[in-house]
Design a protein around this motif. Sequence first.
Motif, mmCIF file in Angstrom:
data_model
loop_
_atom_site.group_PDB
_atom_site.id
_atom_site.type_symbol
_atom_site.label_atom_id
_atom_site.label_comp_id
_atom_site.label_asym_id
_atom_site.label_seq_id
_atom_site.Cartn_x
_atom_site.Cartn_y
_atom_site.Cartn_z
ATOM 1 N N ALA A 5 0.849 -1.195 0.000
ATOM 2 C CA ALA A 5 0.000 0.000 0.000
ATOM 3 C C ALA A 5 0.881 1.240 0.000
ATOM 4 N N ARG A 6 0.634 2.097 -0.969
ATOM 5 C CA ARG A 6 1.298 3.407 -1.020
ATOM 6 C C ARG A 6 0.224 4.469 -0.844
ATOM 7 N N VAL A 7 0.371 5.264 0.209
ATOM 8 C CA VAL A 7 -0.633 6.282 0.488
ATOM 9 C C VAL A 7 -0.032 7.304 1.445
ATOM 10 N N ASP A 8 -0.397 8.542 1.273
ATOM 11 C CA ASP A 8 0.031 9.600 2.184
ATOM 12 C C ASP A 8 -0.617 9.345 3.546
ATOM 13 N N PRO A 9 0.184 9.111 4.588
ATOM 14 C CA PRO A 9 -0.400 8.761 5.889
ATOM 15 C C PRO A 9 -1.282 9.847 6.482
ATOM 16 N N ARG A 10 -1.224 11.061 5.937
ATOM 17 C CA ARG A 10 -2.063 12.162 6.439
ATOM 18 C C ARG A 10 -3.377 12.286 5.676
ATOM 19 N N SER A 11 -3.574 11.440 4.669
ATOM 20 C CA SER A 11 -4.740 11.569 3.805
ATOM 21 C C SER A 11 -5.948 10.801 4.335
ATOM 22 N N GLU A 12 -7.095 11.114 3.750
ATOM 23 C CA GLU A 12 -8.312 10.390 4.107
ATOM 24 C C GLU A 12 -8.218 8.930 3.673
ATOM 25 N N GLY A 13 -7.548 8.696 2.526
ATOM 26 C CA GLY A 13 -7.360 7.323 2.073
ATOM 27 C C GLY A 13 -6.593 6.500 3.093
ATOM 28 N N ALA A 14 -5.565 7.092 3.707
ATOM 29 C CA ALA A 14 -4.793 6.394 4.731
ATOM 30 C C ALA A 14 -5.656 6.096 5.951
ATOM 31 N N ARG A 44 -8.832 5.542 5.963
ATOM 32 C CA ARG A 44 -9.730 4.434 5.632
ATOM 33 C C ARG A 44 -8.978 3.106 5.616
ATOM 34 N N ILE A 45 -7.741 3.103 5.092
ATOM 35 C CA ILE A 45 -6.940 1.874 5.092
ATOM 36 C C ILE A 45 -6.601 1.479 6.520
ATOM 37 N N ALA A 46 -6.293 2.447 7.363
ATOM 38 C CA ALA A 46 -6.007 2.161 8.769
ATOM 39 C C ALA A 46 -7.212 1.521 9.453
ATOM 40 N N ALA A 47 -8.403 1.996 9.108
ATOM 41 C CA ALA A 47 -9.615 1.420 9.691
ATOM 42 C C ALA A 47 -9.816 -0.018 9.230
ATOM 43 N N ALA A 48 -9.407 -0.310 7.986
ATOM 44 C CA ALA A 48 -9.584 -1.659 7.438
ATOM 45 C C ALA A 48 -8.558 -2.642 7.981
ATOM 46 N N THR A 49 -7.389 -2.148 8.382
ATOM 47 C CA THR A 49 -6.313 -3.045 8.822
ATOM 48 C C THR A 49 -6.087 -3.043 10.326
ATOM 49 N N GLY A 50 -6.640 -2.059 11.001
ATOM 50 C CA GLY A 50 -6.393 -1.940 12.432
ATOM 51 C C GLY A 50 -5.302 -0.940 12.745
ATOM 52 N N GLY A 51 -4.881 -0.158 11.754
ATOM 53 C CA GLY A 51 -3.886 0.883 11.992
ATOM 54 C C GLY A 51 -2.760 0.855 10.984
ATOM 55 N N LEU A 52 -2.065 1.989 10.858
ATOM 56 C CA LEU A 52 -0.867 2.096 10.036
ATOM 57 C C LEU A 52 0.290 2.499 10.930
ATOM 58 N N PRO A 53 1.466 1.892 10.746
ATOM 59 C CA PRO A 53 2.623 2.293 11.552
ATOM 60 C C PRO A 53 3.030 3.718 11.233
ATOM 61 N N ALA A 54 3.480 4.434 12.252
ATOM 62 C CA ALA A 54 3.786 5.856 12.084
ATOM 63 C C ALA A 54 5.270 6.124 11.871
ATOM 64 N N ARG A 55 6.125 5.119 12.138
ATOM 65 C CA ARG A 55 7.555 5.358 12.030
ATOM 66 C C ARG A 55 8.292 4.083 11.635
ATOM 67 N N CYS A 56 9.533 4.265 11.219
ATOM 68 C CA CYS A 56 10.377 3.152 10.801
ATOM 69 C C CYS A 56 10.485 2.107 11.915
ATOM 70 N N GLY A 57 10.275 0.851 11.549
ATOM 71 C CA GLY A 57 10.392 -0.245 12.509
ATOM 72 C C GLY A 57 9.102 -0.629 13.181
ATOM 73 N N MET A 96 -8.369 -1.902 -1.567
ATOM 74 C CA MET A 96 -8.584 -1.086 -2.771
ATOM 75 C C MET A 96 -9.804 -0.192 -2.600
ATOM 76 N N GLU A 97 -10.844 -0.756 -2.019
ATOM 77 C CA GLU A 97 -12.060 0.021 -1.790
ATOM 78 C C GLU A 97 -11.807 1.143 -0.791
ATOM 79 N N ALA A 98 -10.987 0.843 0.239
ATOM 80 C CA ALA A 98 -10.678 1.851 1.249
ATOM 81 C C ALA A 98 -9.872 3.001 0.646
ATOM 82 N N LEU A 99 -8.945 2.678 -0.238
ATOM 83 C CA LEU A 99 -8.152 3.726 -0.880
ATOM 84 C C LEU A 99 -9.033 4.603 -1.750
ATOM 85 N N GLY A 100 -9.955 3.967 -2.458
ATOM 86 C CA GLY A 100 -10.876 4.715 -3.297
ATOM 87 C C GLY A 100 -10.160 5.545 -4.348
ATOM 88 N N ASP A 101 -10.552 6.799 -4.481
ATOM 89 C CA ASP A 101 -9.975 7.708 -5.467
ATOM 90 C C ASP A 101 -8.802 8.508 -4.910
#
Length: 211
Positions: free
Chosen positions: A50-59, A61-74, A113-118
Amino acid sequence: MANSAALEGINGLRDIRRSPASHLASALEAGSVQGKVVLAEGPFQTMAGARVDPRSEGASRIAAATGGLPARCGEVAGTDGVSVLWLGPSEFLVVAPEEAHDSLGGNLIGSLMEALGDAPGQVVDLSANRTTFELSGPRARAVLEKGCALDLHPRSFTPGTALNTEVGNIPVVLQKTGEESFRLFPRASFADFLGRWLLDAMREYASPEVP
């Protein structure tokens, strides 16, 4: 009838699938030293890039679908069997069990894919792109240290951490899953070389220890 046909198709897919290191299965078993270091190829896993700007609405939505996105390296995020590994400021690897794959009745890839949307970015099915080696035991860290430049000491590389690195000059994502257990995610084309390199690095532990 339709459900039976679908189940038959899923089972057929599992029957014909061959993992990148399946030909090394007997060697991995023979080269493992119980109580010291054990190496195995992990089961097939659903993986998505997944490639997405972590500050975006798409991110969000993806975080909601996966249970979160990591915020930093590691960092590793996720929930309910889904792990999200940090690969870059706007790049993530989503890892889930086999049954999460769309072709096996799951819907992880489609949901992402649906979470990323447009929103700007992309979601790509990478399930066949990598395999998983599982290395565990009291000597697992020593084996990795023969060919990995990371500081793998427990004070620096803690359980729940995943980093891009090289092991035996092979690019991998290295995840520490426990105090004495690691997962290595090499690209499929490097599976044979890395598997044999790890076996060679483990060889000394099959010899009796000198008093």
